[in-house]
Scaffold this motif. Structure first.
Motif, PDB file in Angstrom:
ATOM      1  N   GLU A 105      10.229  -8.847  -6.393  1.00 35.02           N
ATOM      2  CA  GLU A 105       9.465  -7.930  -5.548  1.00 35.02           C
ATOM      3  C   GLU A 105       9.706  -8.210  -4.063  1.00 35.02           C
ATOM      4  OE1 GLU A 105       7.552  -5.193  -6.379  1.00 35.02           O
ATOM      5  OE2 GLU A 105       8.628  -5.562  -8.247  1.00 35.02           O
ATOM      6  N   VAL A 106       9.926  -9.481  -3.720  1.00 33.81           N
ATOM      7  CA  VAL A 106      10.286  -9.819  -2.336  1.00 33.81           C
ATOM      8  C   VAL A 106      11.590  -9.123  -1.962  1.00 33.81           C
ATOM      9  CG1 VAL A 106      11.020 -11.673  -0.795  1.00 33.81           C
ATOM     10  CG2 VAL A 106       9.074 -12.022  -2.326  1.00 33.81           C
ATOM     11  N   MET A 107      12.575  -9.195  -2.841  1.00 30.96           N
ATOM     12  CA  MET A 107      13.861  -8.566  -2.591  1.00 30.96           C
ATOM     13  C   MET A 107      13.735  -7.035  -2.548  1.00 30.96           C
ATOM     14  SD  MET A 107      16.186 -10.979  -5.088  1.00 30.96           S
ATOM     15  CE  MET A 107      17.643  -9.969  -4.835  1.00 30.96           C
ATOM     16  N   ARG A 108      12.920  -6.480  -3.431  1.00 29.55           N
ATOM     17  CA  ARG A 108      12.765  -5.022  -3.460  1.00 29.55           C
ATOM     18  C   ARG A 108      12.129  -4.521  -2.179  1.00 29.55           C
ATOM     19  NH1 ARG A 108       9.477  -0.780  -5.961  1.00 29.55           N
ATOM     20  NH2 ARG A 108       7.787  -2.234  -6.433  1.00 29.55           N
ATOM     21  N   ARG A 109      11.165  -5.259  -1.656  1.00 34.24           N
ATOM     22  CA  ARG A 109      10.533  -4.841  -0.403  1.00 34.24           C
ATOM     23  C   ARG A 109      11.490  -4.971   0.771  1.00 34.24           C
ATOM     24  NH1 ARG A 109       5.516  -3.473   0.620  1.00 34.24           N
ATOM     25  NH2 ARG A 109       4.795  -3.439   2.780  1.00 34.24           N
ATOM     26  N   GLN A 110      12.322  -6.028   0.735  1.00 34.89           N
ATOM     27  CA  GLN A 110      13.291  -6.205   1.801  1.00 34.89           C
ATOM     28  C   GLN A 110      14.313  -5.078   1.822  1.00 34.89           C
ATOM     29  OE1 GLN A 110      13.407  -8.250   4.279  1.00 34.89           O
ATOM     30  NE2 GLN A 110      15.446  -7.616   5.017  1.00 34.89           N
ATOM     31  N   VAL A 111      14.704  -4.613   0.637  1.00 34.63           N
ATOM     32  CA  VAL A 111      15.730  -3.574   0.543  1.00 34.63           C
ATOM     33  C   VAL A 111      15.151  -2.174   0.754  1.00 34.63           C
ATOM     34  CG1 VAL A 111      17.392  -2.465  -1.016  1.00 34.63           C
ATOM     35  CG2 VAL A 111      17.212  -4.950  -0.947  1.00 34.63           C
ATOM     36  N   SER A 112      14.023  -1.889   0.106  1.00 33.00           N
ATOM     37  CA  SER A 112      13.497  -0.516   0.115  1.00 33.00           C
ATOM     38  C   SER A 112      12.256  -0.327   0.982  1.00 33.00           C
ATOM     39  CB  SER A 112      13.153  -0.087  -1.317  1.00 33.00           C
ATOM     40  OG  SER A 112      12.094  -0.884  -1.831  1.00 33.00           O
ATOM     41  N   GLY A 113      11.659  -1.433   1.412  1.00 34.06           N
ATOM     42  CA  GLY A 113      10.427  -1.323   2.186  1.00 34.06           C
ATOM     43  C   GLY A 113       9.194  -1.127   1.321  1.00 34.06           C
ATOM     44  N   GLU A 114       9.362  -1.161   0.010  1.00 34.89           N
ATOM     45  CA  GLU A 114       8.243  -0.984  -0.901  1.00 34.89           C
ATOM     46  C   GLU A 114       8.195  -2.136  -1.902  1.00 34.89           C
ATOM     47  OE1 GLU A 114       8.751   2.740  -2.823  1.00 34.89           O
ATOM     48  OE2 GLU A 114       8.377   3.937  -1.018  1.00 34.89           O
TER      49      GLU A 114
END
Length: 277
Positions: A105-114
């Motif tokens: 989820e850390v990576m997903r937020r970094q990539v997509s902002g969500e």
């Protein structure tokens, strides 16, 4: 006999349900009695299919990694089957899964902002703890002395509870048990199921010539906790807006529908087994 024929003819699905039930009972009994690789395969298959259904229930609402969920389940189940994991290693694996889900989820937020870390981590770990861990416990029980007897008692008490609760509730049920979750369940059915499970535990203690207290306790707990486990699964289905978790078992629905009570009872059986062992 005539009434039985009329009942079968008036219920098109009853024969299919009966055939499925007989197949399940024979498969479980055969797996428990044979033990070893056979039981591990049956338990692992039940766990993985149930976990897949659980994932489908929550996937429209919660972002979680199917690869992580199923991969962790396979790792824990087959590691246990091969004797590579004890209870400590299993718990450490679950902790590792939680951190992996969080880092994704850390990576997903970094990539997509969500991100949806709270729900995703909870759903990922919840599925492992709710479904995979109880089946793993049942694999561990079978590996030990008297394990087959405990597992047979667990399943027979649970099945007796289900049948007795249904018939007692159908004929004598008047007082709703949990109307907002399962409208057809009654306190009378609950009491009938618990009593039948307790008597089943006592009868099996006589059959197995085993000290009665552990099996009576297991029967009582299966009769009470198993029905609570059934209500718990009903809550999941109501929140997901589905009638069944799947359709893999003809006439019964999904694997999770069939073994919802077994999950909590398997955990309790492991606790009792550890205490008396």
């Amino acid at each position: 006999m005539e009434k039985l024929k009329e009942f079968l003819n008036s219920s098109p699905d009853i024969q299919l349900r009966a055939f499925s039930s007989v197949f399940i009972v024979l498969a479980i009994m055969g797996g428990v009695i044979l033990g070893g690789f056979v039981w591990d395969v049956i338990a692992s298959a039940a766990a993985l299919f149930s976990l897949w259904e659980f994932y489908k229930l929550q996937s429209p609402r919660v972002h979680s990694s199917l690869l992580l969920v199923m991969g962790a389940a396979v790792f824990i189940l087959f590691g246990t089957s091969l004797g590579l994991m004890d209870l400590t290693a299993i718990l450490c694996s679950i902790s590792a899964v939680a951190f992996i889900a969080l880092f994704l989820e850390v990576m997903r937020r970094q990539v997509s902002g969500e991100s949806d870390a709270l729900a995703s981590v909870g759903a990922t770990v919840g599925g492992i703890v709710y479904i995979v861990l109880p089946w793993t416990f049942m694999m561990l029980i079978r590996m030990r002395e008297h394990g087959a007897m405990f597992l047979l008692t667990l399943f027979f008490c649970t099945w007796c509870c289900d049948v007795a609760a249904y018939f007692t509730g159908s004929h004598f049920g008047r007082t709703p048990l949990c109307s907002q979750v399962s409208p057809h369940k009654t306190w009378e059915g609950f009491a009938g199921g618990a009593a039948a499970s307790l008597m089943c535990g006592g009868l099996l203690a006589l059959i197995f010539s085993f000290p009665p207290l552990p099996l009576l306790l297991l029967g009582l707990l299966c009769g009470v906790a198993g029905q609570l486990g059934d209500l718990g699964e009903s809550v999941l289905k109501r929140e997901a807006g589905v009638k069944d978790t799947g359709n893999i078992i003809p006439g019964h629905g999904g694997m999770l529908d069939r073994f919802d009570s077994i999950l909590v009872n398997g955990t309790l059986a492991f606790v009792i087994f550890e205490l008396v062992g």
